[in-house]
Design a protein around this motif. Structure first.
Motif, short mmCIF file in Angstrom:
data_model
loop_
_atom_site.label_atom_id
_atom_site.label_comp_id
_atom_site.label_asym_id
_atom_site.label_seq_id
_atom_site.Cartn_x
_atom_site.Cartn_y
_atom_site.Cartn_z
N ALA A 2 -2.65 22.92 12.14
CA ALA A 2 -2.98 22.06 11.04
C ALA A 2 -3.96 22.81 10.02
O ALA A 2 -4.77 23.58 10.36
N THR A 3 -3.76 22.44 8.74
CA THR A 3 -4.66 22.95 7.59
C THR A 3 -5.76 21.97 7.54
O THR A 3 -5.54 20.92 8.18
N SER A 4 -6.83 22.65 6.93
CA SER A 4 -8.10 21.67 6.77
C SER A 4 -7.78 20.63 5.92
O SER A 4 -8.44 19.70 6.00
N SER A 5 -6.68 20.52 4.97
CA SER A 5 -6.44 19.41 4.25
C SER A 5 -5.38 18.30 4.92
O SER A 5 -5.23 17.24 4.46
N SER A 6 -5.23 18.60 6.25
CA SER A 6 -4.41 17.58 6.95
C SER A 6 -5.14 16.92 8.15
O SER A 6 -4.61 16.10 8.91
N ALA A 11 -6.31 12.55 12.16
CA ALA A 11 -7.06 11.72 12.77
C ALA A 11 -6.71 10.44 12.80
O ALA A 11 -6.94 9.46 13.80
N ALA A 12 -6.08 9.97 11.79
CA ALA A 12 -5.64 8.52 11.67
C ALA A 12 -4.56 8.45 12.57
O ALA A 12 -4.30 7.37 13.16
N LEU A 13 -3.51 9.28 12.88
CA LEU A 13 -2.45 9.24 13.98
C LEU A 13 -3.22 9.15 15.06
O LEU A 13 -2.84 8.26 16.02
N SER A 14 -4.23 9.80 15.43
CA SER A 14 -5.09 9.71 16.69
C SER A 14 -5.71 8.40 16.77
O SER A 14 -5.77 7.75 18.08
N ALA A 15 -6.15 7.78 15.95
CA ALA A 15 -6.77 6.15 15.93
C ALA A 15 -5.56 5.34 16.41
O ALA A 15 -5.91 4.39 17.03
#
Length: 150
Positions: A2-6, A11-15
């Motif tokens: 993952a890049t720093s911009s993703s 995080a939203a997918l994790s939620a």
């Protein structure tokens, strides 16, 4: 990787998956010991992750990890296991709509621990958001106590 911009996407997918975890676990834990349910879920996770890492060609010899990395990954695993055991016990006796938000008090604790141990310095707006989460947890916890008569 993952890049720093993703980070936000992941995080939203994790939620989303964490939210599904609460609902699916609450449905699956009925009539099952919470510790056994945690073990069962963990075994499934081990097999799925092993397959994923293998198929993605990301398998690495664990003996190549430094002792420091082994220590912190091991401590992280123990903390995760303790969190899951506590979470499943809470889900077994409490409402998912109350347990999951209180569990997310971890967001507040992560900010405090990251400040203390990692040198991270959230902005005042981030602290405001973290504070609002803390207030929300207190409101949910107090509402839950009144609803159950505790």
């Amino acid at each position: 990787m993952a890049t720093s911009s993703s980070w936000f996407f992941w995080a939203a997918l994790s939620a989303c998956f964490a939210a599904l975890t609460a609902i699916l676990a609450k449905l699956g834990i009925q009539g099952v010991d919470s510790d056994f349910a945690t073990l069962f879920r963990t075994v499934i996770i081990v097999f799925v992750l092993a397959a994923f890492v293998s198929l993605a060609g990301k398998w690495t010899d664990p003996r190549l990890l430094s002792p420091r990395k082994v220590l912190f990954l091991s401590l992280s695993a123990l903390a995760t296991g303790a969190s899951w055991v506590c979470y499943f016990r809470a889900l077994q006796v409490g409402a998912a709509s109350q347990v999951a938000p209180v569990d997310k008090f971890s967001l507040v604790l992560v900010a405090v621990f990251a400040y203390a141990f990692l040198g991270e310095r959230p902005s005042w707006r981030e602290w405001l958001g973290i504070g609002l989460v803390a207030v929300g947890v207190v409101v949910i916890a107090l509402a839950g106590k009144r609803a159950t008569g505790a």
